[in-house]
Design a protein around this motif. Structure first.
Motif, short mmCIF file in Angstrom:
data_model
loop_
_atom_site.label_atom_id
_atom_site.label_comp_id
_atom_site.label_asym_id
_atom_site.label_seq_id
_atom_site.Cartn_x
_atom_site.Cartn_y
_atom_site.Cartn_z
N GLU A 11 -55.11 69.56 24.32
CA GLU A 11 -53.85 69.46 25.05
C GLU A 11 -53.60 70.71 25.90
O GLU A 11 -53.15 70.61 27.05
N ARG A 12 -53.94 71.88 25.34
CA ARG A 12 -53.67 73.14 26.06
C ARG A 12 -54.69 73.40 27.16
O ARG A 12 -54.33 73.82 28.27
N ASP A 13 -55.98 73.15 26.88
CA ASP A 13 -57.04 73.56 27.80
C ASP A 13 -57.53 72.47 28.73
O ASP A 13 -58.25 72.76 29.70
N HIS A 61 -56.27 68.46 9.39
CA HIS A 61 -56.01 69.79 9.95
C HIS A 61 -56.99 70.12 11.07
O HIS A 61 -56.62 70.71 12.09
N GLU A 62 -58.26 69.74 10.87
CA GLU A 62 -59.25 69.95 11.93
C GLU A 62 -58.89 69.13 13.17
O GLU A 62 -59.01 69.60 14.30
N LEU A 63 -58.45 67.90 12.95
CA LEU A 63 -58.06 67.04 14.07
C LEU A 63 -56.85 67.61 14.80
O LEU A 63 -56.79 67.59 16.04
N LEU A 64 -55.90 68.15 14.05
CA LEU A 64 -54.71 68.72 14.65
C LEU A 64 -55.08 69.93 15.52
O LEU A 64 -54.58 70.08 16.66
N SER A 65 -55.97 70.77 15.01
CA SER A 65 -56.42 71.92 15.79
C SER A 65 -57.17 71.48 17.04
O SER A 65 -56.99 72.05 18.12
N GLN A 123 -48.45 63.25 18.36
CA GLN A 123 -47.47 63.10 19.43
C GLN A 123 -47.40 64.38 20.25
O GLN A 123 -47.32 65.48 19.71
N GLN A 124 -47.42 64.22 21.58
CA GLN A 124 -47.37 65.38 22.46
C GLN A 124 -45.95 65.94 22.55
O GLN A 124 -44.97 65.21 22.44
N GLY A 125 -45.89 67.24 22.72
CA GLY A 125 -44.62 67.88 22.96
C GLY A 125 -43.77 68.13 21.73
O GLY A 125 -42.58 68.41 21.86
N VAL A 126 -44.34 68.00 20.51
CA VAL A 126 -43.59 68.29 19.29
C VAL A 126 -44.28 69.43 18.56
O VAL A 126 -45.45 69.76 18.82
N PRO A 152 -53.90 71.34 32.18
CA PRO A 152 -54.46 71.69 33.50
C PRO A 152 -54.68 70.49 34.40
O PRO A 152 -54.46 70.55 35.61
N LEU A 153 -55.13 69.36 33.80
CA LEU A 153 -55.30 68.15 34.61
C LEU A 153 -53.96 67.65 35.15
O LEU A 153 -53.86 67.18 36.29
N TYR A 154 -52.93 67.77 34.33
CA TYR A 154 -51.60 67.38 34.78
C TYR A 154 -51.14 68.26 35.94
O TYR A 154 -50.61 67.77 36.95
N ASP A 155 -51.34 69.57 35.79
CA ASP A 155 -50.96 70.49 36.88
C ASP A 155 -51.71 70.19 38.16
O ASP A 155 -51.15 70.23 39.26
#
Length: 548
Positions: free
Chosen positions: A117-119, A107-111, A57-60, A123-126
């Protein structure tokens, strides 16, 4: 309000063609303006679809996101299942190892998703929701300023034209001066906005390589994630295989011979040794061994026991026919016959040699061509069958009878040809090898290789059946005797019939082969008729029916 009214009036005049529209952007910037909308649409849809691919989930925060991952719940389920089964079971070991692996993959999937999400996603949202909309907002503001400038110019020209027609009043000149100042101020504001907008548009064009790098980052991060996941899985696979290989209970029915021997670390296949050893103790004097069909349920149970390596010798010693049936089933279910596909023609050619002195040597040459694993097991089986024939006066199983009932399980090319293989050719191959087992395979052999089988007391399970009727018996007594005993057919084993019925094969189309086979072992007319009755399903153990 007055300014808004002037804009609306100027826009209406431009729309109907009563006023000219000033274009302040050059052709290049107009093309960039069109491209902006396309880039915005693509970035928005890509951002939306990419965000939907994320399992977390995004944003948590990270802890909450980790608990919601399907892989995390799967890992937890596996670890709990392993705890319930315990490390003593193979499933328990596998679940524990796989559960730990799934947790590490989570854990690998989470990373991976955090990096995406960050990279990429943000940026696509911005780009789609901030940068391009800001440029488009400036473009709309510029359009308003252009309308203000055009409106001021129009009103100034109209005032100048009116002042030229009227008398030179001071008030008229003052109004014209005011409109000229308004026009110049509007033009100045428009130029400032235009320059800012042009700079942003050119900057957008120059930064397209940066925007494209978002997708390069996506692929690179995916590649890194899959590489780490693959390394993790590859590091676990040897442990999983080690658990499999060291586990004692391995299926053997339907598995290639060499694979079973390699996994179990044996020289003789487990079903062959187990069945032979038990038959040596409790079945050598059993009448019709390998010929009389066992109970289907008992056979199924014994095969399942052999498959999982759990065998109660005392239980099955009471039914030698089930043991013999299990041995036949193992030979028949091998993916490749014990005497191999490659040597099929060699065996058949050897059986066709008419010279009785040359035929054994040809058969020996074929034996020597067998792969080591097949040779060892074939030798083991032939030595046992040779020993079985020592009791042929009691068990009625001569080398020829054994060759007929076991031949199709030792050598075949395909299902339809197995009917032909049951004929005299297979007898010509197997019978002499059993008769002269010590010549083909010199030396003694230890049947109980592993020493894991006991010596149950032998019971004659055919005691309920009378012996072979005397040739001097009259027809009435012979008929009564026939009704009280199990037929001595070499083909009563209903498992042989399965060969003939597979793939729609009709056994009635090969009556000549059947009659010749039966007659070879039962020259006596009554015995031959009784054998044929049992083959077609009308033996004394079944419901009465018409003779074939």
């Amino acid at each position: 309000m007055k300014k808004q009214f002037n804009r609306m009036r100027q826009l209406a005049n431009q729309t109907v063609g009563r006023a000219e529209k000033t274009e302040v952007l050059n052709e290049d910037l107009l093309q960039v303006e069109k491209r902006l909308e396309l880039v915005k649409q693509v970035s928005h849809s890509t951002h939306k679809k990419l965000a939907a691919c994320l399992q977390g989930q995004q944003g948590v925060d990270v802890d909450k996101k980790s608990k919601k991952l399907p892989l995390t719940t799967l890992a937890q389920c596996m670890v709990e299942g392993a705890a319930m089964l315990g490390d003593e079971s193979l499933l328990g070991k596998m679940l524990k190892l796989c559960g730990e692996t799934q947790d590490r993959l989570a854990h690998e999937l989470l990373s991976f998703e955090s990096t995406i999400e960050r990279d990429v996603i943000e940026p696509l949202y911005d780009l789609a929701e901030v940068e391009i909309p800001n440029i488009q907002k400036q473009r709309k503001h510029l359009a308003k300023l252009v309308l203000d400038m055009d409106s001021a110019r129009t009103r100034y020209y109209q005032s100048t034209k009116s002042s030229g027609l009227s008398s030179n009043l001071p008030s008229t000149g003052a109004k014209a001066d005011h409109l000229r100042e308004e026009m110049e101020e509007a033009a100045n504001r428009m130029e400032i906005c235009r320059d800012q907008l042009s700079a942003d548009m050119y900057s957008f064009m120059a930064k397209e390589i940066d925007y494209a790098s978002y997708f390069q980052t996506l692929i690179e991060v995916q590649a890194e994630y899959h590489r780490k996941s693959l390394e993790l899985l590859q590091s676990v696979l040897p442990q999983i295989k080690a658990h499999q290989e060291t586990w004692v209970e391995k299926p053997c029915y339907g598995k290639p011979l060499e694979e079973h021997l390699a996994l179990s670390g044996r020289d003789i296949a487990f079903p062959i040794e187990a069945c032979v050893t038990m038959l040596l103790e409790c079945g050598m004097q059993e009448e019709g061994l390998f010929r009389i069909a066992p109970s289907a349920s008992k056979l199924k149970k014994l095969k399942a026991s052999l498959d999982c390596g759990v065998l109660d010798v005392q239980e099955y010693s009471a039914d030698p026919h089930a043991i013999a049936g299990a041995l036949k089933s193992y030979l028949r279910e091998l993916p490749e016959p014990l005497m191999t596909f490659d040597l099929y023609n060699d065996w058949i050619q050897a059986s066709n040699i008419q010279d009785q002195d040359k035929r054994p040597q040809a058969l020996l040459n074929a034996c020597e061509k067998l792969p080591p694993a097949n040779n060892n097991n074939f030798k083991y089986l032939i030595k046992f069958l040779s020993k079985l024939t020592e009791y042929q006066d009691v068990n009625k199983m001569t080398p020829g009878n054994i060759a007929i009932v076991l031949g199709p399980n030792l050598l075949w090319t395909n299902i339809t040809e197995m009917m032909t293989t049951v004929s005299l050719q297979i007898v010509g191959i197997i019978e002499p090898i059993i008769q002269h087992a010590d010549w083909f395979f010199p030396g003694e052999i230890e049947f109980n290789v592993t020493g894991n089988y006991g010596s149950p007391v032998h019971t004659n399970h055919n005691a309920n059946y009378s012996s072979m009727p005397s040739p001097d018996m009259d027809q009435i007594d012979r008929k009564q005797n026939d009704q009280s005993r199990r037929p001595l057919s070499v083909a009563t084993d209903n498992m042989m019939l399965e060969f003939y019925k597979k793939d729609g094969y009709d056994p009635h189309t090969s009556l000549i082969c059947i009659y010749s086979t039966v007659w070879a072992s039962h020259p006596n007319l009554e015995d031959c008729r009784r054998c044929l009755k049992s083959f077609f399903g009308f033996g004394t153990e079944r419901e009465p029916g018409p003779e074939p």
